[in-house]
Design an enzyme around this catalytic site. Structure first.
Site, PDB file in Angstrom:
ATOM      1  CD  GLU A  92      -2.845  -1.242   2.348  1.00 41.83           C
ATOM      2  OE1 GLU A  92      -4.037  -1.491   2.153  1.00 41.83           O
ATOM      3  OE2 GLU A  92      -2.344  -1.103   3.466  1.00 41.83           O
ATOM      4  CB  CYS A 105       3.073   7.309   3.474  1.00 45.92           C
ATOM      5  SG  CYS A 105       3.581   6.113   4.700  1.00 45.92           S
ATOM      6  CB  CYS A 112       6.956  -5.515   8.540  1.00 49.09           C
ATOM      7  SG  CYS A 112       8.380  -4.943   9.501  1.00 49.09           S
ATOM      8  CB  CYS A 116       6.015  -3.415  16.196  1.00 50.68           C
ATOM      9  SG  CYS A 116       7.712  -3.076  15.697  1.00 50.68           S
ATOM     10  CB  CYS A 119       2.723  -2.329  13.674  1.00 48.15           C
ATOM     11  SG  CYS A 119       2.914  -2.083  11.891  1.00 48.15           S
ATOM     12  N   GLY A 167       6.645  -2.235   6.085  1.00 48.10           N
ATOM     13  CA  GLY A 167       8.005  -2.763   6.055  1.00 48.10           C
ATOM     14  C   GLY A 167       9.033  -1.931   6.778  1.00 48.10           C
ATOM     15  CG  LEU A 223      12.606   5.554  22.115  1.00 50.92           C
ATOM     16  CD1 LEU A 223      13.783   4.612  21.970  1.00 50.92           C
ATOM     17  CD2 LEU A 223      13.098   6.921  22.613  1.00 50.92           C
ATOM     18  CG  HIS A 224       7.149   3.119  19.448  1.00 50.10           C
ATOM     19  ND1 HIS A 224       6.754   4.353  18.997  1.00 50.10           N
ATOM     20  CD2 HIS A 224       7.323   2.374  18.331  1.00 50.10           C
ATOM     21  CE1 HIS A 224       6.699   4.345  17.673  1.00 50.10           C
ATOM     22  NE2 HIS A 224       7.040   3.163  17.258  1.00 50.10           N
ATOM     23  CG  ASN A 304      -3.450   5.880  13.698  1.00 55.09           C
ATOM     24  OD1 ASN A 304      -4.175   6.787  14.081  1.00 55.09           O
ATOM     25  ND2 ASN A 304      -2.267   6.092  13.154  1.00 55.09           N
ATOM     26  CB  CYS A 347       1.250   5.729  11.507  1.00 49.47           C
ATOM     27  SG  CYS A 347       2.278   7.023  10.927  1.00 49.47           S
TER      28      CYS A 347
END
Ligand code: SAH
Ligand code: SF4
Length: 365
Positions: A92, A105, A112, A116, A119, A167, A223-224, A304, A347
């Site tokens: 996408e 984007c 990927c 995570c 995601c 990715g 980082l998160h 999101n 995102c």
């Protein structure tokens, strides 16, 4: 063997190809302009090339991205394309149009492998790396879309490009960097290096390589979490490259380039958005920063929604409190305003789902 498209070739390679067909070098430059400046959709449109050459070029795919559909949100100003690749994988690309600029984007892998937990792309696992041409062709699509929208006032081309789609760019470094160089080429697409941003999950070797590159593209690091225990829970990559290693690589990058680095921080309600975690993050960044002016910036991203996860999006009040604490510690901090949430184009929502949400404004195919 991957199918090679015209967007997989550098100008030097196109020149060699056409020379092997007995064509002079200037024909390759004409072709290159058609691909990257005129944005032609078929060799037939390259009317200044001899017919026999156009026919021969038509035997090579122009692009291996086959657009399945485009979803439209934000009153037409956000567009998400779903492309099918020859082997069936999907990727996408999202185009976001603003009054004064436009950002595309771009994805660098199908799926990927980084896993995570917050995601949607991570839930797919890694399907495969994209070729440089498949990465480049996404930016070409966005420019074609802008032209079709009549946004030619903005020179009909994208002004900013972020490698924040599906990715992990540094897990596909060589092909990704070939795409960066081709998109930058002033003889072709001519996108300034400072108009491009790469986001990484934190692959230290990639950060070290980027520090040595000649093009000054921008670096964002996901980082998160302010500590290893939580970061490892959210991002398995942290077990391989813990925060200390990541910060050492970031310091090296700044020492080499003198460029600012952004840290992305997805805010998850009750997970990583407590005031004490904001303080821990501020202290971590302060003690990790190289001497001199602070070249760190934090980008807070309200999470999101991704179906099937037990996570929640932080309430707005918690977002602003978190931001205020970082600001009080002297850390520049912005909140990313999201686009395309209703068409799952924001995102971390890219997962190649083919549904059309009920509240999408329109749909074209
Ligand atoms: N793989 C790279 C780049 C693609 S993701 C990386 O992880 O950095 C781009 C950004 O979106 C990253 O900061 C990523 O952590 C973030 N992200 C992932 N899932 C998200 C979600 N559901 N909501 C908000 N941001 C998300
Ligand atoms: Fe991959 Fe980035 Fe998603 Fe992590 S956040 S799974 S690295 S795309």
């Amino acid at each position: 063997m991957e199918q090679r498209s015209l967007y997989d070739y550098t100008l030097t390679e196109l020149t060699a190809l056409l020379q092997s067909w007995g064509e002079p070098a200037f024909r390759a430059r004409q072709l290159y302009r058609h691909l990257y400046v005129n944005l032609v959709q078929h060799p037939e449109q390259m009317t200044d090339l001899p017919l026999a050459l156009r026919r021969r070029l038509a035997e090579i795919p122009l692009s291996t991205l086959h657009r399945e559909h485009v979803q439209i949100g934000d009153n037409g100003m956000t567009r998400k394309a779903l492309f099918r690749l020859p082997d069936g994988a999907v990727v996408e690309t999202v185009l976001m149009v603003y009054p004064d600029r436009s950002t595309v984007c771009v994805s660098t892998q199908a799926g990927c492998g980084m896993g995570c937990v917050f995601c949607a792309t991570g839930q797919l696992g890694l399907l495969r790396n994209l070729s440089s041409g498949e990465i480049v062709a996404q930016a070409i699509w966005a420019s074609q879309e802008l032209r079709a929208m009549g946004m030619a006032g903005q020179s009909g081309r994208v002004s900013n490009l972020v490698f924040m789609g599906m990715g992990e760019p540094f897990a596909n470094y060589d092909r990704w960097w070939q795409a960066v160089e081709r998109l930058h080429d002033p003889q072709g697409f001519n996108l300034g290096a400072r108009s491009m941003t790469v986001s990484t999950v934190g692959l230290v070797k990639g950060i070290e390589r980027l520090a040595e590159e000649r093009l000054p593209i921008n670096l964002a690091i996901s980082l998160h979490a302010p500590d290893d225990a939580l970061r490892s829970e959210l991002m398995p990559v942290n077990r391989r490259y813990p925060i200390a290693d990541l910060m050492a690589a970031t310091r090296h990058y700044i020492a080499k380039t003198r460029r600012r680095v952004s840290f992305e921080y997805v805010l998850l309600q009750g997970k990583n958005d407590h005031p004490h975690q904001a303080i821990a993050l501020a202290r971590l960044l302060r003690r990790s920063a190289p001497r001199g002016p602070l070249l760190f910036h934090v980008n807070l991203i309200p999470w999101n929604p991704v179906p099937g996860t037990p996570l929640g999006r932080s309430e707005w009040e918690r977002v602003t409190t978190f931001q205020q604490i970082l600001t009080d510690y002297g850390i520049p901090c912005t909140v990313r305003v999201e686009r395309g949430v209703e068409i799952a184009a924001a995102c971390g929502q890219l997962a190649g789902r083919q549904f059309i949400p009920v509240n999408a404004v329109g749909n074209e195919s």
